[in-house]
Design a protein around this motif. Structure first.
Motif, PDB file in Angstrom:
ATOM      1  N   MET A 169      -6.211 -46.613 -42.100  1.00 12.26           N
ATOM      2  CA  MET A 169      -7.422 -45.845 -42.435  1.00 12.26           C
ATOM      3  C   MET A 169      -8.673 -46.551 -41.926  1.00 12.26           C
ATOM      4  SD  MET A 169      -6.513 -44.563 -46.299  1.00 12.26           S
ATOM      5  CE  MET A 169      -8.136 -43.850 -46.515  1.00 12.26           C
ATOM      6  N   LEU A 170      -8.732 -47.886 -42.109  1.00 14.64           N
ATOM      7  CA  LEU A 170      -9.891 -48.626 -41.614  1.00 14.64           C
ATOM      8  C   LEU A 170      -9.998 -48.550 -40.095  1.00 14.64           C
ATOM      9  CD1 LEU A 170      -9.756 -51.830 -43.866  1.00 14.64           C
ATOM     10  CD2 LEU A 170     -11.408 -49.959 -43.985  1.00 14.64           C
ATOM     11  N   SER A 171      -8.866 -48.657 -39.416  1.00 11.26           N
ATOM     12  CA  SER A 171      -8.876 -48.602 -37.950  1.00 11.26           C
ATOM     13  C   SER A 171      -9.327 -47.234 -37.454  1.00 11.26           C
ATOM     14  CB  SER A 171      -7.478 -48.930 -37.405  1.00 11.26           C
ATOM     15  OG  SER A 171      -7.069 -50.218 -37.786  1.00 11.26           O
ATOM     16  N   ILE A 172      -8.771 -46.171 -38.087  1.00 10.41           N
ATOM     17  CA  ILE A 172      -9.158 -44.815 -37.665  1.00 10.41           C
ATOM     18  C   ILE A 172     -10.638 -44.577 -37.936  1.00 10.41           C
ATOM     19  CG2 ILE A 172      -8.818 -42.363 -38.161  1.00 10.41           C
ATOM     20  CD1 ILE A 172      -5.883 -42.974 -38.681  1.00 10.41           C
ATOM     21  N   THR A 173     -11.099 -45.028 -39.122  1.00  7.30           N
ATOM     22  CA  THR A 173     -12.521 -44.851 -39.455  1.00  7.30           C
ATOM     23  C   THR A 173     -13.412 -45.606 -38.473  1.00  7.30           C
ATOM     24  OG1 THR A 173     -11.942 -44.620 -41.794  1.00  7.30           O
ATOM     25  CG2 THR A 173     -14.233 -45.111 -41.279  1.00  7.30           C
ATOM     26  N   PHE A 174     -13.042 -46.861 -38.190  1.00  6.24           N
ATOM     27  CA  PHE A 174     -13.844 -47.656 -37.254  1.00  6.24           C
ATOM     28  C   PHE A 174     -13.829 -47.037 -35.857  1.00  6.24           C
ATOM     29  CE2 PHE A 174     -15.907 -51.352 -35.687  1.00  6.24           C
ATOM     30  CZ  PHE A 174     -15.360 -51.629 -34.454  1.00  6.24           C
ATOM     31  N   TYR A 175     -12.648 -46.577 -35.428  1.00  4.18           N
ATOM     32  CA  TYR A 175     -12.535 -45.972 -34.098  1.00  4.18           C
ATOM     33  C   TYR A 175     -13.388 -44.698 -34.005  1.00  4.18           C
ATOM     34  CZ  TYR A 175     -10.416 -43.841 -29.970  1.00  4.18           C
ATOM     35  OH  TYR A 175     -10.221 -43.249 -28.756  1.00  4.18           O
ATOM     36  N   ASN A 176     -13.286 -43.842 -35.028  1.00  7.75           N
ATOM     37  CA  ASN A 176     -14.063 -42.593 -35.005  1.00  7.75           C
ATOM     38  C   ASN A 176     -15.560 -42.870 -35.054  1.00  7.75           C
ATOM     39  OD1 ASN A 176     -11.752 -41.035 -34.913  1.00  7.75           O
ATOM     40  ND2 ASN A 176     -11.629 -40.782 -37.126  1.00  7.75           N
ATOM     41  N   GLN A 177     -15.944 -43.854 -35.877  1.00  6.49           N
ATOM     42  CA  GLN A 177     -17.370 -44.180 -35.980  1.00  6.49           C
ATOM     43  C   GLN A 177     -17.885 -44.731 -34.657  1.00  6.49           C
ATOM     44  OE1 GLN A 177     -18.979 -43.361 -38.678  1.00  6.49           O
ATOM     45  NE2 GLN A 177     -20.973 -44.067 -37.974  1.00  6.49           N
ATOM     46  N   SER A 214     -16.607 -44.183 -31.717  1.00  6.13           N
ATOM     47  CA  SER A 214     -16.619 -43.087 -30.751  1.00  6.13           C
ATOM     48  C   SER A 214     -17.853 -42.211 -30.923  1.00  6.13           C
ATOM     49  CB  SER A 214     -15.352 -42.243 -30.906  1.00  6.13           C
ATOM     50  OG  SER A 214     -15.378 -41.132 -30.042  1.00  6.13           O
ATOM     51  N   LYS A 215     -18.198 -41.912 -32.193  1.00  8.32           N
ATOM     52  CA  LYS A 215     -19.364 -41.070 -32.457  1.00  8.32           C
ATOM     53  C   LYS A 215     -20.647 -41.768 -32.004  1.00  8.32           C
ATOM     54  CE  LYS A 215     -21.772 -38.673 -36.185  1.00  8.32           C
ATOM     55  NZ  LYS A 215     -21.819 -38.400 -37.655  1.00  8.32           N
ATOM     56  N   LYS A 221      -8.793 -49.118 -28.633  1.00  9.65           N
ATOM     57  CA  LYS A 221      -7.576 -48.612 -29.237  1.00  9.65           C
ATOM     58  C   LYS A 221      -6.419 -49.609 -29.073  1.00  9.65           C
ATOM     59  CE  LYS A 221      -6.796 -44.273 -28.569  1.00  9.65           C
ATOM     60  NZ  LYS A 221      -6.398 -42.984 -27.935  1.00  9.65           N
TER      61      LYS A 221
END
Length: 552
Positions: A21-29, A31-32, A226
């Motif tokens: 969850m932390l990795s996905i959140t960090f990646y999405n943030q 990316s945004k 990634k």
């Protein structure tokens, strides 16, 4: 599942979920933020170039207006300019009129019947747009005319004439509608790009300026991120698994020692005495195991009491292969259940034989009255009508004979209605209800919802349902003081439903002493393997009966 395995699964699953969850959140943030930064940078570059182009065109236009010494008729041999255009002052896009399709911006001044024309040096605009500071490897800025072709040199197709390159993208279409915007879509090459765009509108000139950069170039840092995140997840999971194995060994080893020491006792073998391993730290676990043993014995004692009360629905599970007491109790319960079931079967079978004998006797008597005495009385009536000459005596005798015939019919119908055999339960109950309604004066309604042509109600069920209906109505007339009675008989695919309602005084099922009528109804339902529910209170007494569909 073993405790050690369960702890390992829970700990590592939680760690994995948190890291993921932390990795996905960090990646999405990330990316945004990256997308916003790229679009913001592109918008700044586009705005700067737009201002430079607009200032350049306006400056050149003012210089053209003020400098009358400037050549009034440059070489226009390569242009097919319409006469109407030359009669109107303004800044024009001459590209579409250029025979060589070269990009050109022209100035037209029509004053005092004279026309001055000048061409702007397009190299100056080209120098502004080809400046690529901050645009990366794939970024570019370009202009698009109203015919959806380029007006500046493409850095990807430098050998092509700009006006031969069609650009009808989402940004160009929105730009000519006067919208300033940004977005992600395919450019004129069919490549996904980040793009910002706006409209340049000066005099008669309309161009859309766009600044774009390939998504693949922007996404390159994200791909590297990634890979790094995936490697970090794997590394953390390896460390977590090692630590969780060490932790579970610390937790489960003393518990397993205690479990092995107490299992023999908890399994129901009370004769063995096991030495408890006191090397473990979880002393509390020992008391819990001893409490489990006590509960096991208490459960067996409680179960024995329930069996003594003939409560055979109580559940009990032996504690193990050596739990002789538990297994003996289970066998005793099974034998008692078997005996009770046989007793119930015999009791129901006996009741069925008695009821069947009673119904057969009623049927025989009904036939005797209908087929034996009935025809004799009819013959007697015919004889009186034809042989007795005294009219007064004849009328009196016929009246007596008719009354007797009517009484015989009532008796025959009460014993076994002919409509029950000839037309089924629905018609029989309808006739019975109509007779009661005519003689009692109360409001009684029967609703027949059985199948008329293909009814699955057996003869035995029909007889029992008719007797139940008779009993319910008779009880209401005798005891309930009801003013309204409602009965419905419904036939479904799997069961038959009889519903009864009256608004009488009601009765308390917990305290009232049930008469033979209610008992007979319950016994008939039981003989048909059905279910009955009785609810009673003042002004609302209901009886719901369901019988399964069966085959004779």
């Amino acid at each position: 599942m073993h405790l050690r395995t369960l702890i390992l699964i829970i700990i590592n699953s939680l760690i994995f979920l948190v890291i993921l969850m932390l990795s996905i959140t960090f990646y999405n943030q990330f990316s945004k933020v990256l997308d916003d930064r790229i679009l913001l940078q592109l918008n700044s570059i586009k705005t700067l170039k737009q201002i430079q182009v607009e200032n350049l065109i306006n400056t050149e236009w003012q210089y053209f207006l003020n400098d009358e010494s400037q050549e009034s008729h440059p070489d226009l041999s390569q242009f097919d300019l319409p006469e109407a255009l030359l009669q109107t002052t303004g800044i024009y896009d001459f590209t579409s009129y250029n025979k060589n399709k070269r990009s050109a911006i022209g100035f037209v001044l029509h004053r005092d019947g004279k026309t001055r024309v000048a061409l702007m040096n397009h190299q100056k605009i080209k120098n502004i747009l080809l400046e690529r500071a901050g645009m990366g490897e794939s970024g570019e800025s370009y202009l698009v005319g109203e015919d959806f072709t380029m007006r500046s040199q493409s850095r990807f197709y430098p050998e092509k004439i700009p006006a031969t390159i069609t650009v009808k993208t989402e940004g160009v279409l929105d730009g000519f509608l006067g919208q300033d915007g940004r977005g992600v879509f395919q450019d004129y090459r069919g490549v996904e790009v980040f793009s910002v765009y706006s409209l340049i509108s000066i005099s008669k000139l309309k161009l859309v300026i766009l600044s774009e950069i390939d998504i693949s170039e922007v996404m390159a840092p994200l791909k590297q991120l990634k890979i790094r995140l995936l490697g970090l997840i794997i590394l953390i999971m390896i460390i977590a698994i090692i630590l969780s194995i060490f932790l579970t060994n610390i937790i489960t080893k003393p518990i397993n020692n205690m479990r092995r020491s107490l299992n023999v006792m908890a399994a129901g073998d009370y004769s063995q005495i096991n030495k408890i391993d006191k090397s473990s730290y979880e002393i509390n676990e020992m008391f819990e195991a001893l409490d489990l043993l006590k509960k096991s014995l208490q459960g067996a004692v409680t179960y024995s009491k329930e069996l003594g009360k003939m409560n055979l629905n109580t559940h009990y599970t032996p504690k193990g292969e050596n739990d002789v007491l538990g297994k003996s109790l289970i066998k005793m319960r099974d034998k008692l259940i078997e005996f009770r079931n046989k007793e119930n079967v015999n009791r129901i079978h006996t009741k069925r034989q008695l009821v069947d004998g009673l119904e057969n006797e009623r049927h025989r008597l009904s036939r005797e009255l209908h087929d034996g005495i009935g025809p004799l009385l009819t013959s007697l009536k015919f004889y009186v009508e034809n042989k007795v000459e005294d009219k007064t005596k004849k009328q009196d005798m016929i009246k007596i004979i008719d009354g007797t015939i009517s009484e015989i019919r009532l008796m025959s119908n009460a014993l076994m209605p002919s409509t029950l055999e000839d037309f089924g339960i629905g018609v029989a109950l309808t006739t019975f209800v109509n007779n009661i309604k005519n003689t009692s004066g109360i409001s009684i309604v029967f609703e027949d919802l059985t199948s008329e042509n293909e009814s699955k109600i057996t003869k035995n069920q029909a007889i029992n349902l008719f007797r139940i209906g008779q009993e319910l109505v008779n009880n209401a007339l005798k005891h309930a003081q009801a003013e309204t009675i409602r009965i419905s008989l419904s036939e479904f695919d799997d069961f038959i439903s009889l519903f009864y309602f009256d608004d009488g005084v009601g009765f308390d099922l917990k305290h009232v002493k049930l008469g033979s009528g209610i008992i007979n109804i319950k016994e008939r339902v039981e003989m048909c393997n059905g279910h009955i529910q009785i609810h009673s209170k003042p002004r609302n007494t209901t009886v719901e009966i369901e019988l399964p569909i069966e085959h004779e």
